[in-house]
Scaffold this motif. Structure first.
Motif, PDB file in Angstrom:
ATOM      1  N   MET A   1      38.543  19.093 -13.281  1.00 47.23           N
ATOM      2  CA  MET A   1      39.651  19.344 -12.388  1.00 47.23           C
ATOM      3  C   MET A   1      39.240  20.382 -11.354  1.00 47.23           C
ATOM      4  N   ILE A   2      39.676  20.157 -10.127  1.00 49.68           N
ATOM      5  CA  ILE A   2      39.365  21.074  -9.034  1.00 49.68           C
ATOM      6  C   ILE A   2      40.663  21.654  -8.501  1.00 49.68           C
ATOM      7  N   THR A   3      40.679  22.971  -8.371  1.00 50.34           N
ATOM      8  CA  THR A   3      41.816  23.664  -7.784  1.00 50.34           C
ATOM      9  C   THR A   3      41.308  24.492  -6.617  1.00 50.34           C
ATOM     10  N   ILE A   4      42.004  24.384  -5.475  1.00 48.79           N
ATOM     11  CA  ILE A   4      41.679  25.198  -4.310  1.00 48.79           C
ATOM     12  C   ILE A   4      42.861  26.108  -4.022  1.00 48.79           C
ATOM     13  N   TYR A   5      42.583  27.398  -4.008  1.00 46.76           N
ATOM     14  CA  TYR A   5      43.581  28.391  -3.623  1.00 46.76           C
ATOM     15  C   TYR A   5      43.381  28.628  -2.136  1.00 46.76           C
ATOM     16  N   SER A   6      44.436  28.397  -1.347  1.00 44.08           N
ATOM     17  CA  SER A   6      44.277  28.406   0.102  1.00 44.08           C
ATOM     18  C   SER A   6      45.531  28.927   0.791  1.00 44.08           C
ATOM     19  N   ALA A   7      45.458  28.974   2.120  1.00 43.84           N
ATOM     20  CA  ALA A   7      46.603  29.305   2.966  1.00 43.84           C
ATOM     21  C   ALA A   7      46.529  28.421   4.206  1.00 43.84           C
ATOM     22  N   ASP A   8      47.674  28.176   4.808  1.00 51.27           N
ATOM     23  CA  ASP A   8      47.731  27.280   5.966  1.00 51.27           C
ATOM     24  C   ASP A   8      46.874  27.751   7.133  1.00 51.27           C
ATOM     25  N   TRP A   9      46.775  29.050   7.340  1.00 52.62           N
ATOM     26  CA  TRP A   9      46.065  29.609   8.493  1.00 52.62           C
ATOM     27  C   TRP A   9      44.551  29.695   8.293  1.00 52.62           C
ATOM     28  N   CYS A  10      44.067  29.395   7.104  1.00 58.19           N
ATOM     29  CA  CYS A  10      42.659  29.623   6.738  1.00 58.19           C
ATOM     30  C   CYS A  10      41.772  28.439   7.140  1.00 58.19           C
ATOM     31  N   ALA A  11      40.905  28.663   8.134  1.00 57.48           N
ATOM     32  CA  ALA A  11      40.017  27.597   8.618  1.00 57.48           C
ATOM     33  C   ALA A  11      39.002  27.175   7.556  1.00 57.48           C
ATOM     34  N   PHE A  12      38.490  28.122   6.774  1.00 62.31           N
ATOM     35  CA  PHE A  12      37.520  27.768   5.736  1.00 62.31           C
ATOM     36  C   PHE A  12      38.185  26.987   4.602  1.00 62.31           C
ATOM     37  N   CYS A  13      39.450  27.281   4.350  1.00 56.45           N
ATOM     38  CA  CYS A  13      40.207  26.504   3.359  1.00 56.45           C
ATOM     39  C   CYS A  13      40.331  25.057   3.825  1.00 56.45           C
ATOM     40  N   ARG A  14      40.688  24.893   5.083  1.00 56.92           N
ATOM     41  CA  ARG A  14      40.829  23.554   5.668  1.00 56.92           C
ATOM     42  C   ARG A  14      39.496  22.807   5.606  1.00 56.92           C
ATOM     43  N   ALA A  16      37.039  23.241   3.468  1.00 62.13           N
ATOM     44  CA  ALA A  16      36.743  22.885   2.079  1.00 62.13           C
ATOM     45  C   ALA A  16      37.566  21.670   1.651  1.00 62.13           C
ATOM     46  N   LYS A  17      38.839  21.661   1.995  1.00 61.42           N
ATOM     47  CA  LYS A  17      39.704  20.521   1.640  1.00 61.42           C
ATOM     48  C   LYS A  17      39.243  19.258   2.368  1.00 61.42           C
ATOM     49  N   ASP A  18      38.893  19.377   3.640  1.00 68.40           N
ATOM     50  CA  ASP A  18      38.399  18.222   4.397  1.00 68.40           C
ATOM     51  C   ASP A  18      37.115  17.676   3.787  1.00 68.40           C
ATOM     52  N   GLY A  50      39.791  37.347  -1.203  1.00 63.87           N
ATOM     53  CA  GLY A  50      39.468  36.333  -0.196  1.00 63.87           C
ATOM     54  C   GLY A  50      39.829  34.921  -0.629  1.00 63.87           C
ATOM     55  N   ILE A  51      40.014  34.067   0.366  1.00 64.48           N
ATOM     56  CA  ILE A  51      40.227  32.644   0.128  1.00 64.48           C
ATOM     57  C   ILE A  51      39.309  31.867   1.065  1.00 64.48           C
ATOM     58  N   PRO A  52      39.012  30.651   0.794  1.00 66.55           N
ATOM     59  CA  PRO A  52      39.449  29.902  -0.376  1.00 66.55           C
ATOM     60  C   PRO A  52      38.740  30.346  -1.654  1.00 66.55           C
ATOM     61  N   VAL A  53      39.429  30.139  -2.746  1.00 66.13           N
ATOM     62  CA  VAL A  53      38.829  30.226  -4.074  1.00 66.13           C
ATOM     63  C   VAL A  53      38.886  28.806  -4.607  1.00 66.13           C
ATOM     64  N   ILE A  54      37.732  28.293  -4.991  1.00 69.80           N
ATOM     65  CA  ILE A  54      37.638  26.912  -5.467  1.00 69.80           C
ATOM     66  C   ILE A  54      37.180  26.944  -6.921  1.00 69.80           C
ATOM     67  N   ASP A  55      37.972  26.353  -7.788  1.00 77.36           N
ATOM     68  CA  ASP A  55      37.664  26.294  -9.211  1.00 77.36           C
ATOM     69  C   ASP A  55      37.301  24.853  -9.556  1.00 77.36           C
TER      70      ASP A  55
END
Length: 79
Positions: A1-14, A16-18, A50-55
């Motif tokens: 299972m993969i969990t991403i801790y993110s925020a809408d404004w976070c370019a690196f989160c986006r 990682a999700k992409d 910091g975010i993203p945190v990816i588990d």
């Protein structure tokens, strides 16, 4: 299972999700802005703010570190 801790404004989160979406890998997203408990969970897993945190199955990656993420995905048998 993969969990991403993110925020809408976070370019690196986006990014990682992409990346995971492009690889057709499913994940759970926990938005730390909308869910303070998710923020605490991310800090307790990573020891950092910091975010993203990816588990990935218990392997925690801080930030969008593609080589580390690829390694964790390979270990989990996802790529």
């Amino acid at each position: 299972m993969i969990t991403i801790y993110s925020a809408d404004w976070c370019a690196f989160c986006r990014a990682a999700k992409d990346y995971l979406t492009k690889l057709d890998i499913k994940f759970i997203e926990k938005n730390v802005e909308q869910d303070p408990a998710a923020g605490q969970e991310a800090v307790s897993k990573s020891g950092q703010m910091g975010i993203p945190v990816i588990d990935v199955d218990g392997k925690v990656i801080i930030g969008f570190n593609k080589p580390s993420l690829d390694s964790a995905l390979k270990q989990a048998g996802l790529i």
